[in-house]
Motif scaffolding. Sequence first.
Motif, short mmCIF file in Angstrom:
data_model
loop_
_atom_site.label_atom_id
_atom_site.label_comp_id
_atom_site.label_asym_id
_atom_site.label_seq_id
_atom_site.Cartn_x
_atom_site.Cartn_y
_atom_site.Cartn_z
N GLY A 93 -5.95 -3.40 -14.65
CA GLY A 93 -5.05 -4.33 -13.84
C GLY A 93 -3.44 -4.02 -13.74
N SER A 94 -2.84 -3.57 -14.78
CA SER A 94 -1.56 -3.47 -14.64
C SER A 94 -1.14 -2.07 -13.63
CB SER A 94 -1.15 -2.71 -15.81
OG SER A 94 -1.48 -1.32 -16.44
N ILE A 95 -1.76 -1.20 -13.36
CA ILE A 95 -1.87 -0.34 -12.38
C ILE A 95 -1.65 -0.83 -11.01
CG2 ILE A 95 -2.79 1.61 -11.04
CD1 ILE A 95 -3.92 2.85 -13.67
N PHE A 96 -2.69 -1.79 -10.60
CA PHE A 96 -2.64 -2.65 -9.37
C PHE A 96 -1.34 -3.56 -9.30
CE2 PHE A 96 -7.01 -1.06 -9.98
CZ PHE A 96 -7.33 -0.66 -8.74
N ASN A 97 -0.95 -4.06 -10.26
CA ASN A 97 0.13 -4.86 -10.29
C ASN A 97 1.45 -4.16 -9.93
OD1 ASN A 97 1.15 -7.77 -11.02
ND2 ASN A 97 2.24 -6.54 -12.49
N SER A 98 1.52 -2.92 -10.47
CA SER A 98 2.74 -2.10 -10.21
C SER A 98 2.65 -1.60 -8.86
CB SER A 98 2.76 -0.94 -11.01
OG SER A 98 2.82 -1.14 -12.37
N ILE A 99 1.50 -1.27 -8.22
CA ILE A 99 1.45 -0.95 -6.73
C ILE A 99 1.67 -2.17 -5.70
CG2 ILE A 99 -0.43 -0.71 -5.01
CD1 ILE A 99 -1.79 1.02 -6.81
N ARG A 133 8.98 -2.60 -0.34
CA ARG A 133 8.93 -2.14 1.04
C ARG A 133 8.46 -3.37 2.04
NH1 ARG A 133 3.41 -0.74 2.23
NH2 ARG A 133 3.86 0.26 4.14
N ARG A 134 8.40 -4.67 1.49
CA ARG A 134 8.23 -5.64 2.39
C ARG A 134 7.00 -5.69 3.09
NH1 ARG A 134 14.58 -6.85 4.82
NH2 ARG A 134 15.52 -6.45 2.67
N ALA A 135 6.05 -5.27 2.51
CA ALA A 135 4.58 -5.38 3.17
C ALA A 135 3.83 -6.32 2.20
CB ALA A 135 3.89 -3.95 2.84
N THR A 136 4.07 -7.60 2.58
CA THR A 136 3.43 -8.80 1.83
C THR A 136 1.87 -8.77 1.96
OG1 THR A 136 5.30 -9.99 2.33
CG2 THR A 136 3.42 -11.26 1.67
N ASN A 137 1.31 -8.38 2.91
CA ASN A 137 -0.13 -8.35 3.04
C ASN A 137 -0.76 -7.34 2.02
OD1 ASN A 137 -0.29 -10.38 4.78
ND2 ASN A 137 -0.53 -9.23 6.59
N ASP A 138 -0.04 -6.11 2.06
CA ASP A 138 -0.58 -5.06 1.19
C ASP A 138 -0.41 -5.38 -0.25
OD1 ASP A 138 -1.35 -3.42 3.31
OD2 ASP A 138 0.70 -2.30 3.26
N ALA A 139 0.77 -6.06 -0.58
CA ALA A 139 1.04 -6.54 -1.98
C ALA A 139 0.10 -7.41 -2.27
CB ALA A 139 2.37 -7.21 -1.80
N VAL A 140 -0.36 -8.48 -1.44
CA VAL A 140 -1.35 -9.55 -2.13
C VAL A 140 -2.55 -8.86 -2.16
CG1 VAL A 140 -2.95 -11.21 -0.95
CG2 VAL A 140 -0.35 -11.39 -0.53
N ALA A 141 -2.94 -7.84 -1.31
CA ALA A 141 -4.31 -7.07 -1.49
C ALA A 141 -4.42 -6.38 -3.01
CB ALA A 141 -4.43 -6.07 -0.67
N ALA A 142 -3.18 -5.90 -3.24
CA ALA A 142 -3.20 -5.16 -4.52
C ALA A 142 -3.14 -6.12 -5.68
CB ALA A 142 -1.86 -4.20 -4.72
N PHE A 143 -2.34 -7.09 -5.58
CA PHE A 143 -2.21 -8.33 -6.63
C PHE A 143 -3.59 -8.78 -6.84
CE2 PHE A 143 2.52 -8.87 -5.87
CZ PHE A 143 2.60 -8.26 -6.90
N SER A 144 -4.52 -9.07 -6.00
CA SER A 144 -5.80 -9.40 -5.80
C SER A 144 -6.63 -8.42 -6.53
CB SER A 144 -6.47 -9.70 -4.49
OG SER A 144 -5.82 -10.31 -3.84
N GLN A 145 -6.58 -7.11 -6.50
CA GLN A 145 -7.43 -6.22 -7.24
C GLN A 145 -6.77 -6.39 -8.82
OE1 GLN A 145 -6.22 -2.78 -4.59
NE2 GLN A 145 -8.32 -2.36 -5.10
N ALA A 146 -5.53 -6.53 -8.93
CA ALA A 146 -4.96 -6.62 -10.38
C ALA A 146 -5.52 -7.79 -11.29
CB ALA A 146 -3.58 -6.76 -10.32
N ALA A 147 -5.54 -9.03 -10.43
CA ALA A 147 -6.06 -10.40 -10.88
C ALA A 147 -7.45 -10.20 -11.35
CB ALA A 147 -5.78 -11.51 -9.90
N ASN A 148 -8.32 -9.45 -10.24
CA ASN A 148 -9.67 -9.45 -10.82
C ASN A 148 -10.08 -8.54 -11.84
OD1 ASN A 148 -10.64 -11.13 -8.60
ND2 ASN A 148 -10.48 -9.53 -7.25
#
Length: 400
Positions: free
Chosen positions: A44-50, A57-72
């Motif tokens: 999860g720490s990898i996806f959190n860093s992503i 880079r102000r890409a909120t949607n991409d950030a949310v997708a990565a954080f979702s992977q991290a949380a799971n």
Amino acid sequence: MWRFDLAIDRSSVLLSAQLFASRGQFDAAINEWKRLSAESPGDGSIFNSIGELHLKRRATNDAVAAFSQAANAFRAEGATLKAIATFKKILKLDPSRYDLFRHLGDLNAERGLLSSAVQDYLTLGKHYLKAGKSKDALDIYKKIVSQDPSNLDAQQRVAELCLQENMQDEATKVYLQLGRERSAQQRYAEAKDAYQAVLRIDPANSEAAQFIEHLTKTSENPGLAAKKGAGSAGGQPKSAEPLNLLSEATRRIEEKQFAGAEAILHQLLTKEPGNPEVCQLLAKLHLRRGDLQVALGEYRYLAGAALRAQDYVKAEMLITDVLAVEPESVAMLELYGELYEAKGDAPNAVLQYGKAIELLLEHPEPGMPTLHEELFEKVAALTPDSPTVKKLTALMNGTA
């Protein structure tokens, strides 16, 4: 033909990612992290860093997708607190993701923090109601009742939603249960409302009709009539048997006759599932018998329910009962801190949180390595300049 599997040099990739990020080359840094994620998809720490790099880079949607992977991923590896923190981070970025409150509720329930779990489920239920998703709302309110059977407001909502979904039989059952519980608590006007709801669904329901008739005859106070009837008739009222059984179970617990007391309490629970008095006695039995883990879960639930109902006296009694036997219970110290915080008593809240933090520094909770940091944030927010904050800071930094 020889085949060579060349493992990624993790430290080298991390160094490249950090170098790219420091230069503002966030896409290149993300690609480096993705190389690691391909090799360790459950980290999860990898996806959190992503996710953090996407934010830069102000890409909120991409950030949310990565954080979702991290949380799971955090959840899958048992890092409950990290999963909770990441889900909250997503909600801060995208408040429309109210579906995440289900995950937060489930995770808090896993931690045994049922009051927090119920609050998360309630938030989700309100969103579903606002969105007109009555079936989803019904499912979540049923979940609340399963976690907190004493929550009569949630039961009321379940009954109303059952009616909306044309589930009359189930609505009738819930309204009848509401009527019984409110009557048992001597909340006769509310009991009357519940039984009248039953009669609107099923005009021939004998239990509801008898209650309304009895209520009318006794001038809206059947409790008073029952007391008079017991005195004049010379016999015991119908409710006397459960009261006597509770007294007998209490006597046996005090005399350490645990097997007999437990049999009585289980008998009562088959008649009245979720009866708070019986549940409290059963928790007391487990505590006195030394079944500490079982008792701790029960007391946390009961104290959390009392705290949520703002019955601070009862909540404190339950918490101190456990602490008298197990003074180093981090869970109960945390709950004690929440109680004082709810009462607006910051110094005592800080005192309890501080005790929990010191215990966690000596013996970290399995699967909750950052719990002491979360509690410290509460302490710092309540009394930022206090000696306790300085003392805990030194302990956490190893400079005490």
